[in-house]
Design an enzyme around this catalytic site. Structure first.
Site, mmCIF file in Angstrom:
data_model
loop_
_atom_site.group_PDB
_atom_site.id
_atom_site.type_symbol
_atom_site.label_atom_id
_atom_site.label_comp_id
_atom_site.label_asym_id
_atom_site.label_seq_id
_atom_site.Cartn_x
_atom_site.Cartn_y
_atom_site.Cartn_z
ATOM 1 N N ASN A 113 0.796 -1.225 0.000
ATOM 2 C CA ASN A 113 0.000 0.000 0.000
ATOM 3 C C ASN A 113 0.830 1.278 0.000
ATOM 4 O O ASN A 113 0.276 2.376 0.030
ATOM 5 C CB ASN A 113 -0.917 0.021 1.227
ATOM 6 C CG ASN A 113 -0.137 0.227 2.519
ATOM 7 O OD1 ASN A 113 1.078 0.034 2.572
ATOM 8 N ND2 ASN A 113 -0.831 0.617 3.575
ATOM 9 N N ARG A 252 -3.314 5.302 11.604
ATOM 10 C CA ARG A 252 -4.380 4.645 12.363
ATOM 11 C C ARG A 252 -5.107 5.701 13.182
ATOM 12 O O ARG A 252 -4.481 6.593 13.768
ATOM 13 C CB ARG A 252 -3.826 3.545 13.277
ATOM 14 C CG ARG A 252 -3.402 2.279 12.544
ATOM 15 C CD ARG A 252 -4.576 1.578 11.878
ATOM 16 N NE ARG A 252 -4.204 0.356 11.181
ATOM 17 C CZ ARG A 252 -3.889 0.294 9.892
ATOM 18 N NH1 ARG A 252 -3.884 1.396 9.159
ATOM 19 N NH2 ARG A 252 -3.596 -0.874 9.344
ATOM 20 N N GLN A 281 -13.787 1.199 13.114
ATOM 21 C CA GLN A 281 -14.170 1.112 11.707
ATOM 22 C C GLN A 281 -15.155 -0.038 11.490
ATOM 23 O O GLN A 281 -14.858 -1.149 11.928
ATOM 24 C CB GLN A 281 -12.912 0.929 10.827
ATOM 25 C CG GLN A 281 -11.999 2.124 10.895
ATOM 26 C CD GLN A 281 -10.822 2.052 9.918
ATOM 27 O OE1 GLN A 281 -10.101 3.010 9.756
ATOM 28 N NE2 GLN A 281 -10.615 0.933 9.266
ATOM 29 N N HIS A 305 -11.870 4.685 5.040
ATOM 30 C CA HIS A 305 -10.521 4.119 4.973
ATOM 31 C C HIS A 305 -10.321 3.424 3.620
ATOM 32 O O HIS A 305 -10.664 2.262 3.443
ATOM 33 C CB HIS A 305 -10.333 3.116 6.114
ATOM 34 C CG HIS A 305 -8.915 2.683 6.301
ATOM 35 N ND1 HIS A 305 -8.518 1.827 7.296
ATOM 36 C CD2 HIS A 305 -7.778 2.995 5.627
ATOM 37 C CE1 HIS A 305 -7.217 1.621 7.228
ATOM 38 N NE2 HIS A 305 -6.748 2.321 6.212
#
Length: 354
Positions: A113, A252, A281, A305
């Site tokens: 990522n 985070r 989440q 997210h």
């Protein structure tokens, strides 16, 4: 064996866009070998698919985008669990200490990522500094008052930008900021960059966190969540930020105290907060950071997210997930960079120096 995957629901989007890898593209492969592959987005409470199936699953696949929170209590119930795979990067939704205690391996797809998130960070910095969101909302309303936007729009050139964490993502953020001719690039990290790497981005390390934030016009958070970073950006630290600074967090949600951030925005001490990570989440509909604003009614760049789950990133983490499981099934060694917890011990310092 049973392999349980807790993933976000693809819905109609997965039907219309086959590159959206709702089941990571591995169902046929696993089932052809006789394994049971259970995929669900149901993860909350004792009646969830997550808690029903974790008791006899040998492999658990989760993502940072719709995390199945594997607590110490659930680890004790998961008698057959041997391997946790994070389809992406960031395994803080797993109780890593419990994994060590119970000899459960934890792996993630390292690097899958990093480009995606670094790009999102730079985008978020720009949309805050340029006051983009209120400008776009004005156009949607049918209004046109340039002065209302321009009064809080700035150039990124000439600003001091600093990253908390200068690892794979934080370093790439620094690289991408070079063409903007910032006044200075800073970083705060427990370890200094190698000399050549530091020179390549012309970044200066600041060893004291309060001193670091006091020098920055923009602070971006790019470190993992662990015991040492939980609530790191809190009310006390925010007092040391420059008045009118911008804060971006794609790391985070729990690294930044949501209420302290909202209060700093409301008071005018922070000019903006952006990111895609939340302390829970999916974020509750009444989560304070959904609607928190600065004193001019702007400064909110929050989104779901998704920074690390672009279609390009999905291809990388789906491939990496398959590789990790393939290695496990064939008893082949795993790539060292992917191992967070080996058998009974930590294999990385990314989640704190242990």
């Amino acid at each position: 064996m049973k392999i349980l995957a807790i993933l976000y629901k693809g819905g109609d989007s997965a039907t219309s866009e086959p590159r959206l890898l709702g089941t990571l593209g591995i169902r046929e492969w696993l089932e052809s070998q006789g394994h049971e592959y259970v995929v669900s987005d149901s993860k909350e409470g004792p009646d969830s698919d997550f808690q029903k199936h974790i008791v006899d699953a040998e492999i658990l696949i989760t993502t940072p985008f719709h995390p199945g929170y594997l607590t110490a209590d659930l680890v004790e119930k998961a008698k057959k669990l041997k391997l946790c795979v994070t389809a992406g990067v960031g395994s803080d939704h797993i109780d890593l200490n419990a994994a060590v205690k119970n000899s459960i391996q934890v792996l993630e797809v390292s690097g899958s990522n990093v480009v995606s998130v670094a790009e999102h960070v730079v985008m978020s910095i720009l949309l805050l500094v340029r006051n983009f969101v209120p400008a776009h909302e004005m156009i949607e309303r049918g209004d046109w008052m340039v002065s209302d936007i321009a009064r809080n729009a700035f150039d990124l050139e000439g600003k001091v930008v600093g990253t908390i964490g200068a690892g794979r993502i934080g370093y790439r953020v620094l690289q991408r900021l070079l063409p903007f001719d910032c006044k200075e690039l800073l970083y705060y990290d427990y370890a200094p960059l190698p000399e050549a790497a530091g020179k390549a981005v012309n970044a200066r390390r600041v060893e004291d966190l309060k001193d670091f934030v006091s020098q920055c016009d923009v602070v971006t958070v790019n470190c993992p969540l662990h015991e040492g970073t939980m609530g790191l950006v809190n009310a006390d630290l925010l007092k040391h930020f420059k008045k009118g600074a911008w804060l971006v967090n794609t790391a985070r949600g729990a690294i930044c105290d949501k209420d302290a951030v909202a209060a700093a925005l409301a008071s005018g001490h922070l000019n903006g907060y952006a990111g895609d990570v939340w302390n829970v989440q999916p974020a509750p509909k009444d989560h304070v950071l959904r609607t928190a604003k600065n004193v001019l009614g702007g400064g909110n760049g929050m989104v779901p997210h998704y920074s690390g789950t672009t279609l390009d990133a999905q291809a990388r983490y789906a491939s990496g997930t398959k590789s990790i499981i393939e290695n496990y099934l064939s008893d082949k060694p795993q790539e060292a960079q992917n191992i967070i917890v080996g058998v009974g011990k930590f294999e990385t310092k990314a989640y704190g120096q242990r």
